[in-house]
Design an enzyme around this catalytic site. Structure first.
Site, mmCIF file in Angstrom:
data_model
loop_
_atom_site.group_PDB
_atom_site.id
_atom_site.type_symbol
_atom_site.label_atom_id
_atom_site.label_comp_id
_atom_site.label_asym_id
_atom_site.label_seq_id
_atom_site.Cartn_x
_atom_site.Cartn_y
_atom_site.Cartn_z
ATOM 1 N N ALA A 1 0.913 -1.164 0.134
ATOM 2 C CA ALA A 1 -0.160 0.104 -0.073
ATOM 3 C C ALA A 1 0.853 1.134 -0.049
ATOM 4 O O ALA A 1 2.295 1.181 0.218
ATOM 5 C CB ALA A 1 -0.925 0.030 1.058
ATOM 6 N N LYS A 2 0.353 2.366 -0.206
ATOM 7 C CA LYS A 2 1.237 3.487 -0.349
ATOM 8 C C LYS A 2 1.759 4.020 0.840
ATOM 9 O O LYS A 2 2.633 4.617 0.965
ATOM 10 C CB LYS A 2 0.353 4.859 -0.973
ATOM 11 C CG LYS A 2 -0.065 4.525 -2.495
ATOM 12 C CD LYS A 2 -0.565 5.890 -3.089
ATOM 13 C CE LYS A 2 -0.465 5.681 -4.672
ATOM 14 N NZ LYS A 2 -1.284 6.213 -5.498
ATOM 15 N N ARG A 3 1.260 3.399 2.115
ATOM 16 C CA ARG A 3 1.898 3.576 3.188
ATOM 17 C C ARG A 3 3.206 2.996 3.562
ATOM 18 O O ARG A 3 3.933 3.041 4.600
ATOM 19 C CB ARG A 3 0.923 3.426 4.558
ATOM 20 C CG ARG A 3 0.216 2.110 4.357
ATOM 21 C CD ARG A 3 -0.564 1.929 5.657
ATOM 22 N NE ARG A 3 -1.208 0.607 5.628
ATOM 23 C CZ ARG A 3 -2.425 0.219 4.746
ATOM 24 N NH1 ARG A 3 -2.839 1.031 4.067
ATOM 25 N NH2 ARG A 3 -2.761 -1.150 4.845
#
Ligand code: GLU
Length: 283
Positions: A244-246
């Site tokens: 995920a982007k995190r």
């Protein structure tokens, strides 16, 4: 052949994006085709200009070159509005005044392929109520799915190497086509743009395969061509979950800062070889 990569500028690109971009780019180049970039920047509250530049720099670092200037969804709002209008005239969309809380409170509804299915609360409001409320209340526009499916009939698409796949848009319920805070949903904007850009092959992650049910329906309703699809395996981290982007460590910016060579990474990804700690998984 014309393929595309369509990042949303809402965060740093990671290895999963790189994998997708490399596959789409290499497919086009090996067929002497074209490869385009589209910036999916209609979500005004989450899109950031700095991520546009950063994403293009990451792609260039991977040795990915694209044809022409990147297409911006934010420059195509009129097209989305016009398509929504044609659906409105045909009685295939309706205004929905429900808040998130209203929908959560009536969650006896089943879950579809992409989460909760809208219970249809606003589908049959009297026309006079609609007109009055449109003028004063925030609203989104939903597709009247049963009606749309009845009009479009049975639908399928060709999934590369796996044959025909039957589309099941009905399972998604009355999806949102234009949001309160954004003039078009991902489904509407992406389907219209892929057609306008002349995309022949959509190569993207398997997490989006359910969206293709809806995109195939919109193609039928709006008389748009259906590309071939390839939904590829997803890059997962050491925990087996898709990136995920995190996941900062998997961002291309942080990989780049470790001094690795972008072109070598792209060649490895194209061959299905991932850096240590990452793997490809089919959901
Ligand atoms: N902007 C979308 C995303 O990043 C594009 C998905 C697609 O390739 O259709 O998920």
């Amino acid at each position: 052949m014309l393929t595309r990569f369509a990042p949303s500028p809402t965060g740093d690109l990671h290895l999963g994006h790189a994998y997708s971009a490399v596959l789409a780019h290499d497919a086009a180049r090996s067929a002497a085709g074209r490869f385009l970039i589209r910036i999916d920047d209609i979500d005004g509250s989450r899109s950031r200009e700095e991520y546009v530049g950063a994403s293009l720099a990451d792609l260039a670092w991977l040795g990915i070159d694209w044809d022409g200037d990147p297409v911006r969804q934010s420059a195509r709002l009129d097209h989305y509005a016009a398509a929504l209008d044609t659906l409105r005239v045909r009685g295939l969309v309706y205004p929905c005044f429900c808040t998130r809380a209203d929908i959560a409170a009536s969650m006896s509804a089943p879950h579809g392929p992409a989460g909760a299915v809208y219970p249809g609360t606003c589908r049959n409001l009297p026309e006079t109520d609609r007109e009055r409320r449109i003028a004063t209340e925030p609203h989104c526009w939903r597709l009247d799915m049963p009606r749309a499916v009845a009009e479009a009939g049975a639908l399928a698409w060709e999934e590369a190497g796996r044959g025909l796949r039957v589309a099941d848009p009905l399972a998604h319920g009355d999806i949102v086509l234009a949001r309160k805070d954004a003039p078009a949903s991902y489904h509407l904007a992406s389907t219209l743009d892929d057609a306008a850009m002349g995309v022949t092959h959509i190569i993207r992650g398997a997490d989006l395969i359910a969206s293709t049910d809806v995109h195939r329906l919109l193609q039928a309703l709006l008389a748009l061509p259906t590309p071939l699809y390839r939904h590829h395996a997803l890059v997962c981290g050491a925990d087996g979950k898709r990136l995920a982007k995190r996941d900062a460590a998997a961002s291309l910016a942080s990989l780049r800062s470790t001094g690795i060579d972008g072109r070598a990474l792209a060649a490895d990804l194209a061959a299905g070889r991932l850096p240590a700690g990452y793997s490809l998984q089919n959901p």
